[in-house]
Write a protein that holds these residues in place. Structure first.
Motif, PDB file in Angstrom:
ATOM      1  N   MET A   1       1.367  -0.940   0.485  1.00 29.55           N
ATOM      2  CA  MET A   1       0.224  -0.026  -0.112  1.00 29.55           C
ATOM      3  C   MET A   1       0.726   1.028  -0.025  1.00 29.55           C
ATOM      4  N   SER A   2       0.212   2.339  -1.197  1.00 30.13           N
ATOM      5  CA  SER A   2       1.327   3.833  -1.008  1.00 30.13           C
ATOM      6  C   SER A   2       0.871   4.921   0.370  1.00 30.13           C
ATOM      7  N   LYS A   3       2.396   5.049   0.278  1.00 33.87           N
ATOM      8  CA  LYS A   3       2.466   6.358   2.452  1.00 33.87           C
ATOM      9  C   LYS A   3       1.138   7.216   1.537  1.00 33.87           C
ATOM     10  N   TYR A   4       1.330   7.393  -0.340  1.00 33.91           N
ATOM     11  CA  TYR A   4      -0.093   8.183  -0.185  1.00 33.91           C
ATOM     12  C   TYR A   4      -1.529   7.535  -0.011  1.00 33.91           C
ATOM     13  N   SER A   5      -1.629   6.850   0.076  1.00 31.92           N
ATOM     14  CA  SER A   5      -3.158   6.144   0.092  1.00 31.92           C
ATOM     15  C   SER A   5      -3.789   6.600   1.390  1.00 31.92           C
ATOM     16  N   ASN A   6      -5.127   6.614   1.133  1.00 28.36           N
ATOM     17  CA  ASN A   6      -5.743   7.301   2.622  1.00 28.36           C
ATOM     18  C   ASN A   6      -5.810   6.096   3.511  1.00 28.36           C
ATOM     19  N   GLU A   7      -5.942   4.284   3.217  1.00 33.98           N
ATOM     20  CA  GLU A   7      -5.855   3.582   4.278  1.00 33.98           C
ATOM     21  C   GLU A   7      -4.946   3.920   4.899  1.00 33.98           C
ATOM     22  N   TYR A   8      -3.990   5.015   4.712  1.00 30.00           N
ATOM     23  CA  TYR A   8      -2.733   5.136   6.210  1.00 30.00           C
ATOM     24  C   TYR A   8      -3.669   5.933   6.368  1.00 30.00           C
ATOM     25  N   VAL A   9      -4.982   6.613   6.508  1.00 30.05           N
ATOM     26  CA  VAL A   9      -5.455   8.252   7.479  1.00 30.05           C
ATOM     27  C   VAL A   9      -6.194   7.244   8.885  1.00 30.05           C
ATOM     28  N   LYS A  10      -5.251   6.093   9.906  1.00 30.16           N
ATOM     29  CA  LYS A  10      -6.160   5.765  10.798  1.00 30.16           C
ATOM     30  C   LYS A  10      -5.104   6.138  12.356  1.00 30.16           C
ATOM     31  N   GLY A  11      -6.076   7.016  12.945  1.00 33.35           N
ATOM     32  CA  GLY A  11      -5.238   7.249  14.430  1.00 33.35           C
ATOM     33  C   GLY A  11      -4.695   8.493  14.645  1.00 33.35           C
ATOM     34  N   MET A  12      -4.378   9.148  15.246  1.00 35.19           N
ATOM     35  CA  MET A  12      -3.449  11.160  15.653  1.00 35.19           C
ATOM     36  C   MET A  12      -2.306  10.615  14.303  1.00 35.19           C
ATOM     37  N   LEU A  13      -1.561  12.181  14.301  1.00 37.76           N
ATOM     38  CA  LEU A  13      -1.115  11.978  13.092  1.00 37.76           C
ATOM     39  C   LEU A  13      -0.369  12.653  14.284  1.00 37.76           C
ATOM     40  N   GLY A  25       1.815   4.597  13.183  1.00 39.93           N
ATOM     41  CA  GLY A  25       3.114   4.826  13.692  1.00 39.93           C
ATOM     42  C   GLY A  25       3.799   4.747  12.345  1.00 39.93           C
ATOM     43  N   GLN A  26       2.914   4.285  11.512  1.00 36.78           N
ATOM     44  CA  GLN A  26       3.242   4.094   9.696  1.00 36.78           C
ATOM     45  C   GLN A  26       3.213   5.310   8.879  1.00 36.78           C
ATOM     46  N   GLU A  27       4.908   5.581   8.294  1.00 36.10           N
ATOM     47  CA  GLU A  27       5.067   7.095   7.194  1.00 36.10           C
ATOM     48  C   GLU A  27       3.180   7.102   6.509  1.00 36.10           C
ATOM     49  N   ILE A  28       3.439   7.965   6.381  1.00 37.94           N
ATOM     50  CA  ILE A  28       2.367   9.036   5.274  1.00 37.94           C
ATOM     51  C   ILE A  28       2.525  10.510   4.972  1.00 37.94           C
ATOM     52  N   ILE A  29       3.116  10.169   3.573  1.00 41.63           N
ATOM     53  CA  ILE A  29       2.954  11.814   2.988  1.00 41.63           C
ATOM     54  C   ILE A  29       1.495  12.267   2.117  1.00 41.63           C
ATOM     55  N   LEU A  30       1.736  13.053   3.652  1.00 46.35           N
ATOM     56  CA  LEU A  30       0.453  13.884   2.635  1.00 46.35           C
ATOM     57  C   LEU A  30       0.322  14.419   1.428  1.00 46.35           C
ATOM     58  N   HIS A  31      -0.776  14.517   1.496  1.00 46.44           N
ATOM     59  CA  HIS A  31      -1.009  15.309  -0.119  1.00 46.44           C
ATOM     60  C   HIS A  31      -2.148  15.239  -0.522  1.00 46.44           C
ATOM     61  N   GLY A  32      -2.960  16.359  -0.887  1.00 47.69           N
ATOM     62  CA  GLY A  32      -4.212  16.681  -0.897  1.00 47.69           C
ATOM     63  C   GLY A  32      -4.819  17.774  -1.805  1.00 47.69           C
ATOM     64  N   LEU A 115     -10.757  10.131  -5.741  1.00 48.75           N
ATOM     65  CA  LEU A 115      -9.013  10.159  -6.544  1.00 48.75           C
ATOM     66  C   LEU A 115      -7.970  10.010  -5.624  1.00 48.75           C
ATOM     67  N   GLY A 116      -8.207   9.754  -4.069  1.00 46.88           N
ATOM     68  CA  GLY A 116      -6.534   8.902  -3.477  1.00 46.88           C
ATOM     69  C   GLY A 116      -5.887   9.922  -3.012  1.00 46.88           C
ATOM     70  N   TYR A 117      -6.545  11.699  -2.549  1.00 47.98           N
ATOM     71  CA  TYR A 117      -5.913  11.991  -1.834  1.00 47.98           C
ATOM     72  C   TYR A 117      -6.093  12.269   0.097  1.00 47.98           C
ATOM     73  N   ASN A 118      -5.144  12.067   0.780  1.00 43.58           N
ATOM     74  CA  ASN A 118      -5.192  11.927   2.011  1.00 43.58           C
ATOM     75  C   ASN A 118      -5.208  13.146   2.916  1.00 43.58           C
ATOM     76  N   CYS A 119      -5.295  14.195   2.683  1.00 43.59           N
ATOM     77  CA  CYS A 119      -5.758  15.854   3.265  1.00 43.59           C
ATOM     78  C   CYS A 119      -6.345  16.700   2.758  1.00 43.59           C
TER      79      CYS A 119
END
Length: 393
Positions: A1-13, A25-32, A115-119
């Motif tokens: 799963m990509s670090k861009y995925s909104n599946e990584y949007v879970k729990g306090m950033l 604790g998974q790295e996420i690259i914010l893009h929106g 569209l795949g954005y996460n923020c």
């Protein structure tokens, strides 16, 4: 799963060194995207008078003695005045409620997620949330709309960065600000600064428990006009006071801090601004970036020096340059949110958007009035503005 995925949007950033990590604790690259023109309008993106080229040159390459005083139909304050002139005070009393309800809807947030954005960089204006009157009175209708958007973002898995784009009294002298004049009242008069921090405290009390909130972008493009640069030390003071008071309420969320001069100046980033919790990030705005690493070098070096993440809060260039530049950002773990999600198309509109909406059929009549032409009647102006509000959906 990509670090861009909104599946990584879970729990306090949180921040973890130079990276953002989710609740697992998974790295996420914010893009929106930034939600321009919702609470905080910018005239040249909503059918206003196109700024002269020398104004745009000033924005990118300011020189000593340049001015950028607000013009008609450039800010929420000046748009309000024009609406009053065209449509009357009674019409203005409901205009912003109708505008905000239509301009940013659950359909917009759902589409961003699809569209795949996460923020989302949720663009706020202090005058929309805190009445410009003696005493402290909050606009509960505006807060209710804000709560709705935050709820939609949680439902569709998009972290929310709360961006105070227009502060009490104004801060940068550019389009989209809340300033009274060229000078940044938020730093220069005690009442404006205190009211702005009180507003932040209220926002944090209301939303500081929400995990979907990524953090707080405390002020947009501060002290940017050349005549303001002497006040950069006051920006540092503002950050220190905001952070100290917000941390008494919320010890969890990230602070996103922008430098002076349209968020391009590194000079204030010479220490940690959240030394006890070390949960902050540097935000820069980078338009027209060359599709090469060189434009990021100074910021990457500063990121490593302070061991904090880097977020490009606003950006945009040609489609080809964007594609290459965003790949470079991904390689170096740099988050980014292009500007902007929704703007007007056509004459007096703005081409830099993801979703565009048409202007009313008779917008030329309003546009002419903004250019010192004849004023349409109240009835005709109200009809045109009613149509405009519907077209923003």
């Amino acid at each position: 799963m990509s670090k861009y995925s909104n599946e990584y949007v879970k729990g306090m950033l949180k921040t973890n060194g130079t990276r953002f990590v989710n609740g697992d604790g998974q790295e996420i690259i914010l893009h929106g995207y930034g939600t321009a023109n919702w609470q905080n309008v910018e005239g040249f993106m909503i059918g206003g008078v196109n700024l002269p080229m020398e104004k745009f040159k000033y924005l990118l390459f300011p020189g000593p003695g340049d001015d950028h005083n607000p013009e008609r139909w450039t800010t929420r304050r000046t748009v309000s005045q024009v609406i009053r002139e065209l449509c009357g005070s009674e019409y203005l009393s409901t205009f912003w409620d109708r505008w905000e309800e239509n301009h940013l809807r659950e359909e917009d947030i759902k589409l961003m997620a699809e569209l795949g954005y996460n923020c989302v960089r949720l663009v706020l204006n202090a005058n929309a949330l805190l009445y410009e009157e003696p005493g402290i009175t909050f606009n509960e209708k505006a807060f209710a709309r804000m709560s709705n958007v935050i709820g939609w973002c949680e439902k569709h898995r998009l972290y929310v960065i709360l961006d105070m784009h227009g502060v009490v009294g104004g801060n940068n002298g550019a389009t989209g600000d809340s300033l009274f004049c060229e000078y940044p009242s938020v730093f220069l008069d005690e009442e404006s600064c205190e009211r702005q921090i009180i507003l932040w405290e209220e926002i944090v009390r209301r939303y500081g428990h929400r995990w979907i909130i990524a953090g707080y972008d405390l002020i947009n493009e501060p002290v940017s006009s050349p005549v303001q640069h002497e006040y950069i030390p006051l920006l540092v003071k503002y950050y220190d006071e905001c952070i100290e008071r917000i941390r008494k309420i919320d010890k969890e969320h990230i602070f996103f801090l922008e430098g002076a001069k349209y968020a391009r100046d590194l000079s204030i980033f010479n220490r940690s601004y959240d030394s006890e919790y070390n949960n902050w990030a540097i935000s820069i705005h980078l338009y027209g970036a060359s599709p090469e690493i060189k434009d990021l070098y100074p910021w990457l070096l500063k990121r490593e020096e302070l061991n904090v993440p880097l977020w490009i809060g606003e950006c945009g260039s040609s489609d080809t340059a964007n594609a290459i530049f965003y790949d470079i950002c991904a390689h170096y773990g740099v988050s980014y949110t292009p500007w902007a999600w929704k703007t007007a198309k056509g004459k007096g509109g703005h081409p830099s958007f993801s979703v565009g909406h048409p202007l009313p059929e008779d917008w030329d009549k309003i546009h002419a009035f903004l250019n010192a032409g004849p004023r349409p009647s109240y009835k005709e102006s109200q009809r045109i503005m009613d149509e405009y509000i519907e077209l923003t959906k």
